[in-house]
Scaffold this motif. Sequence first.
Motif, PDB file in Angstrom:
ATOM      1  N   GLN A   1      66.452  80.081 162.167  1.00 28.48           N
ATOM      2  CA  GLN A   1      67.579  80.171 161.225  1.00 28.48           C
ATOM      3  C   GLN A   1      68.836  80.713 161.895  1.00 28.48           C
ATOM      4  O   GLN A   1      69.903  80.070 161.834  1.00 28.48           O
ATOM      5  N   PRO A   2      68.797  81.860 162.583  1.00 33.53           N
ATOM      6  CA  PRO A   2      70.020  82.341 163.249  1.00 33.53           C
ATOM      7  C   PRO A   2      70.510  81.391 164.331  1.00 33.53           C
ATOM      8  O   PRO A   2      71.726  81.240 164.517  1.00 33.53           O
ATOM      9  N   TYR A   3      69.550  80.774 165.040  1.00 33.96           N
ATOM     10  CA  TYR A   3      69.951  79.859 166.116  1.00 33.96           C
ATOM     11  C   TYR A   3      70.737  78.674 165.556  1.00 33.96           C
ATOM     12  O   TYR A   3      71.825  78.338 166.045  1.00 33.96           O
ATOM     13  N   MET A   4      70.186  78.017 164.535  1.00 34.13           N
ATOM     14  CA  MET A   4      70.855  76.866 163.934  1.00 34.13           C
ATOM     15  C   MET A   4      72.147  77.283 163.241  1.00 34.13           C
ATOM     16  O   MET A   4      73.136  76.535 163.252  1.00 34.13           O
ATOM     17  N   ASP A   5      72.155  78.464 162.669  1.00 33.48           N
ATOM     18  CA  ASP A   5      73.355  78.959 162.014  1.00 33.48           C
ATOM     19  C   ASP A   5      74.497  79.088 163.016  1.00 33.48           C
ATOM     20  O   ASP A   5      75.616  78.632 162.774  1.00 33.48           O
ATOM     21  N   GLY A   6      74.201  79.695 164.178  1.00 34.55           N
ATOM     22  CA  GLY A   6      75.226  79.854 165.209  1.00 34.55           C
ATOM     23  C   GLY A   6      75.655  78.531 165.810  1.00 34.55           C
ATOM     24  O   GLY A   6      76.844  78.294 166.048  1.00 34.55           O
TER      25      GLY A   6
END
Length: 548
Positions: A339-344
């Motif tokens: 989730q954080p990876y795709m968000d960034g």
Amino acid sequence: MNISPFKVFRWFFSITTAIVWIYTLIYLMSGMEDIKSWYTGNLFDFYKMDTWKDSIFSPDVKKSGNILSLTLSLLLTLTTVYLWRIRDDDTNLRLHLRVNMWHIAIGIFCISAWLWYGHYCPYVYDEVFSAYHFAARSPWLSLSYYPLPNNHILFNLLNSFAGRVFDDYLQSGRIISLIAYMIVGWCTFYILSSVSKNKILNILFTALVISQFPVLGFATQARGYSMLIMCVVLAITGLWTGKKYGHYLWSFSIVSGMAIMPSFLYLWFGLGMSYLLLQRNERPRFIHFIFHNVVTFLIVWVFYLPVLTLSGWKSLFANKYVTSTSMGITDFAMNTPWQPYMDGLLKEWFGISAPVAISIVLIGLMISVIFLHKDSKIRSWWMYMAGMIAGTVLIIFVTMKLPFYRNLAPLCLLIWIGISMILAHLANQANYLKYVVLGAALLILVSTHMRISRLLPDTLYYYDVRSTAERYQACSNKHIIIAGDHITLHENAFYWYSILPRGKCHFQSSNPPLSGIYIAPSDVKVVDKNATLLWECEGYKCYKMGGK
């Protein structure tokens, strides 16, 4: 001028084979100590030189180097024999340079954006490291020494020569990125022009595509990422031509991309698989393309032969930046912060923190275009996008390692080209839609540049670049270094090279200097009893060596 791409390639491959054989014979006949003596004698005081001699160039590296170089030489010889036995079935290619006002306009836009944003981007750690630990030292060092993935080999190799012309390896590196950026712009315009004949819209969409954050941002950096993006768009342009000679542009682009950084494999695999799927009913082109990729692999191997034989295969495939820390695929899938990876990642590409929503829209758009759109070119483009994304995901699970966002910057460019194609196609459907699309594109372009002005340069590397530059400059201004003093920098104090007077300092990797000024990180112990500490600032110490 008319040339035969096949004949040129055959002669290039034959000469390459001869050079590799010479290298292999010299390497096989040389002992480890002979190679160490020659290497260190010709490359004085390079970064972590003692580490290279003691652990990087080990007996295991020499043994594997013997096998790898001999195996490659034999494979090249067999391929060369085959190339001289088959007939040249290519039509001659007429080379001519055609420049029009649209190309000039794109070039002016690229230079203007590069100058404007580059002016506000101070040099960062990685730029200085690459420029002065590799490019400024020696072309051979850039080609053969791989202590960290920061060595973007082809980029640093080119900068080794360009820096001598400009007498500034940081500025010359940024100029190389500018040239790559301009080529990206021209290729984008060419691709869009194959879908829409409206030149005004094509220029506007080209400006929109090449203004996206990672594309424009890395064009301002003396690093290899702008060239990486260029290689992807050149490779897909080679396939886009639909001509057999396009495979040669593909091979050139893949070799260049892999020579910049091994992570280009994500893009090579995804694009290649998509093209093979599109050509599944064209058996001759299918086989021709497979053969080109086999030969391309051999040339990539040639380029990396100095690294493989002097730094070892582990430097490429087992360094801490590419080695997975997961215990297995299940562990990787369950414990990776998706989730954080795709968000960034998607926030960089679209400026919106809604990874789930954006992913659903993109997947739905791809499926709709691939299966429902009537224009074969637009369908093909989104097939490439689907293949690139699928190939990237597959290799992520094979390596069990998430790549840095910047390694996937080419995907941002290609997705925005795909979006622009759909908008251009929509504008062609009715006259009033043309003005709607034109207004929307202008609005997005303006908002994109407003956003970039806030993101650059800090978000490129995820640390506060401006504050870092300001802290170093504050140290430099606060503690005046006596004019005329000779300054030596510790190898890990390389950032100082970008802010001190040019020609006043140099690096060292082994022993502190006997006299003059010496700047080193605070944790570096200086054993010279006559050294006098002049100042300490922001994690660095400045000494007067050889007494007061």
